[in-house]
Design an enzyme around this catalytic site. Structure first.
Site, PDB file in Angstrom:
ATOM      1  N   SER A 256       0.833  -1.215   0.000  1.00  0.00           N
ATOM      2  CA  SER A 256       0.000   0.000   0.000  1.00  0.00           C
ATOM      3  C   SER A 256       0.863   1.259   0.000  1.00  0.00           C
ATOM      4  CB  SER A 256      -0.880   0.006   1.253  1.00  0.00           C
ATOM      5  OG  SER A 256      -1.497   1.269   1.403  1.00  0.00           O
TER       6      SER A 256
ATOM      7  N   TYR B   8      -3.780  -0.708   9.910  1.00  0.00           N
ATOM      8  CA  TYR B   8      -3.553  -1.084   8.517  1.00  0.00           C
ATOM      9  C   TYR B   8      -2.104  -0.848   8.104  1.00  0.00           C
ATOM     10  CZ  TYR B   8      -4.226  -1.242   3.440  1.00  0.00           C
ATOM     11  OH  TYR B   8      -4.136  -1.546   2.123  1.00  0.00           O
TER      12      TYR B   8
END
Ligand code: ZN
Length: 645
Positions: free
Chosen positions: A529, A542
């Site tokens: 990410s 996350y």
């Protein structure tokens, strides 16, 4: 064998050629008669040409068509008089035969006529049917096969000794039928090759084929082998190493199809002898080679023996084909078939399954005896046979991939791109719909909870068992936990994110590593990410997991590099065409920032939208040859982000 002729259905087929299509398909749907392009059929008919003249034609199966699915366009219309004239020649080269037949076709865009066109032409009946029926060929492939055939059929068949198919066979039959009484005959038996039947109507020709073959099946009834195998555990790493060895010899990646039904055959004491005497019919040799590899033998010895076989039989003008085995007998386990695609491996698996069955039956009939090495070689190296094979391949042809989170978004797009580029794919997801989603033989959908180590091991093992190994891992599955500041973090949110976004990737990599190490140019892509290089507040659960995943990939690159496995990381951002980004959510987010949905989607330096397909294309490029010399890299795919740059 069941006669599938149906008067009602047949009445829908009005003309000669339409009826020819009908009974050709009846023959084609019975694997014990013809397999994958084997056999051929014809009908003699007339057509009016552009000058208003009536011409006698042979409509004969075109090369490359399959009887099971043939259409009228699959029949080559050749002038009958020319074909009959060709049969009178003393000699005819393959090149002259192909050229003369093509120039005698009334439709230049029709396929090349079958190599048996001349033989069909000289049989003086309207309909001619030809199959490679297992039962008949099995009986002829025994030490006293000819006596058995004589005893079985008496004077009802003409027995043709084996010669090379094509002109040589046509010429031999032409000589034998000069003063024959056709009224006694129901067909012709071609030793070690197959059966011909013929009649002036489609039904009788088809029915005679079924009748002759059924008699052969009845004759073999007592020879049907019983399965007395004991189940054995399959050594999957050994399978993956075998595939690697075959791929290396062949010079390209292959996919395998395992046949454990052949366990009984493979457990016979005499398997090494009976499995390596030769194929069921010479027609199979282009797909199976003359003999299989025995798994416990050295593949280098197989290659040496193949090269010696070539040297013994070549006329000095031929080029040696790749010496890799097309299938292997794995003592105790069964058979393994190798193809450039799963489809090709499946075709070979069908042929070898029939071969194994035939060998076992022939053994109870006094012993399996195949054609001589030189007869098989002649067909294997016959240009007209080799022309039947499709040799094209895509960039990931023969590769085997595993993708997690495959039911939607980036994972789904990766499955589609990998498959389009020629890979066989195991698509793993929690969503039960995954098992039906892709509906392709070479995409295996599997339900798997990636937080459960046993589920992961099972998925990886299933991939190897299904396709023979593992070359590509796209570790993609993940979730977005609810946004929480560290001060407010709930342990359940944190722990769940770690389990899915970090630990599952480690479990998967650990399970895949032994197989990747024996893969073909193996490569891993971790879908991480933008949050790794550019974290944001409220996303600790996350971002920390994704940073851990990235660090895991970097260490994997270090650890696996010596085995040739590359590990790279992709950092996508703002990929909106996934399940969680509905139109409604998008509108809300856009409104929150006071911009349009379009502006929200393209809020990056290049002002471009990043789609799942874009990410998949890059991921699939990274597992391909362009990235062959890159490992441990992190690549953004985000349209350009100031904080990342
Ligand atoms: Zn044939």
């Amino acid at each position: 064998m069941q006669n599938l002729w149906n008067d009602n259905e047949a009445s829908n087929y009005k003309d000669d050629l339409a009826l020819r299509v009908y009974t050709s398909r009846l023959l084609g749907q019975e694997p014990a008669l013809v397999l994958h392009g084997g056999g051929n059929t014809s009908v003699k008919s007339t057509a009016i040409n552009i000058f208003g003249e009536s011409e006698e034609l042979l409509y004969v199966k075109g090369s490359g068509w399959d009887l099971a699915t043939i259409e009228t366009a699959g029949f080559a219309p050749v002038k009958l008089s020319i074909l009959k004239q060709l049969a009178k020649l003393q000699k005819l080269s393959d090149l002259d035969m192909v050229q003369t037949q093509r120039s005698a076709m009334i439709n230049p865009s029709a396929p090349n006529p079958s190599v048996e066109a001349i033989l069909h032409a000289i049989i003086p009946f309207k309909y001619v049917d030809h199959t490679h029926a297992d039962a008949v060929v099995t009986i002829t492939n025994t030490a006293n096969g000819i006596e058995r055939i004589q005893q079985l059929y008496g004077k009802r068949v003409l027995i043709i000794p084996y010669v090379m198919p094509g002109f040589v066979l046509a010429k031999q039959v032409y000589t034998m039928i000069q003063d024959i009484d056709w009224s006694q005959l129901e067909g012709m038996i071609l030793l070690n090759h197959g059966v011909f039947t013929f009649a002036d109507d489609a039904k009788t020709s088809y029915t005679n084929m079924l009748k002759l073959v059924t008699e052969a099946e009845d004759y073999l009834q007592t020879a049907i082998p019983t399965d007395n195998s004991t189940p054995v555990e399959i050594d999957l790493l050994k399978l993956a190493k075998l595939r690697k060895a075959v791929s290396t010899v062949r010079g390209c990646a292959v996919v395998t199809k395992l046949n454990t039904e052949a366990a009984s055959f493979s457990q016979r004491q005499d398997v090494a002898s009976i499995a390596t005497r030769g194929p069921l019919t010479p027609d199979h040799v282009i797909r199976t080679k003359r003999i299989p590899l025995l798994v416990n033998d050295n593949i280098e010895d197989y290659v040496t023996q193949y090269n010696e076989y070539f040297a013994r039989n070549t006329d000095g003008q031929l080029t040696c084909l790749n010496p890799a085995p097309c299938w292997a007998v794995w003592p105790s386990v069964g058979a393994v078939n190798f193809g450039r695609s799963y489809k090709e491996a499946g075709i070979i698996a069908d042929i070898t399954e029939h071969t194994i069955h035939a060998i076992a039956m022939a053994e109870t009939l006094g012993g399996w005896q195949a054609l001589s090495e030189s007869d098989i070689f002649a067909v294997e190296y016959w240009e007209l046979e080799q022309a039947k094979l499709n040799k094209s391949g895509s960039v990931l042809q023969g590769k085997i991939a595993l993708v997690t989170g495959a039911a939607s978004g980036i994972g789904k797009a990766c499955v589609e791109v990998l498959h389009a580029q020629g890979a066989a794919v195991v698509a793993v997801d929690m969503n039960p719909a995954i098992t039906e989603q892709f509906n392709q033989a070479d995409i295996l959908g599997m339900v798997c909870d990636i937080t459960v180590a046993e589920d992961i091991q099972n998925a990886v093992d299933t991939a190897v068992r299904q396709f023979g190994g593992l070359d590509i891992l796209i570790s993609n599955a993940g979730t977005f936990p609810p946004s929480l500041k560290i001060a407010d973090m709930e342990s359940t949110t944190w722990d769940a994110s770690m389990a899915i976004n970090l630990t599952s990737h480690q479990r998967l990599l650990t399970a895949c590593s032994p197989y990747l190490a024996v893969g073909i140019d193996a490569a891993v892509v971790m879908i991480a990410s933008k949050n790794v290089p550019a974290p944001g507040p409220g996303a600790a659960a996350y971002s920390v997991a994704k940073a851990g995943q990235t660090q895991l990939a970097r260490i994997a690159a270090l650890e696996l590099g010596s085995t040739g496995v590359r590990v790279n990381v992709l950092h996508p951002n703002a990929v909106f065409d996934t399940g969680i980004w509905t139109e409604e959510v998008l509108s809300k987010r856009a409104a929150h920032y006071g911009v349009t949905v379009e502006e929200y989607k393209t809020n990056n330096i290049l002002q471009t939208e990043v789609t799942s397909k874009d990410v998949a294309n890059l991921a699939c490029t990274m597992v391909g040859p362009i990235f062959a010399k890159t490992t441990g890299a992190q690549i953004p795919i985000d349209g350009g982000n100031e904080r990342v740059i």
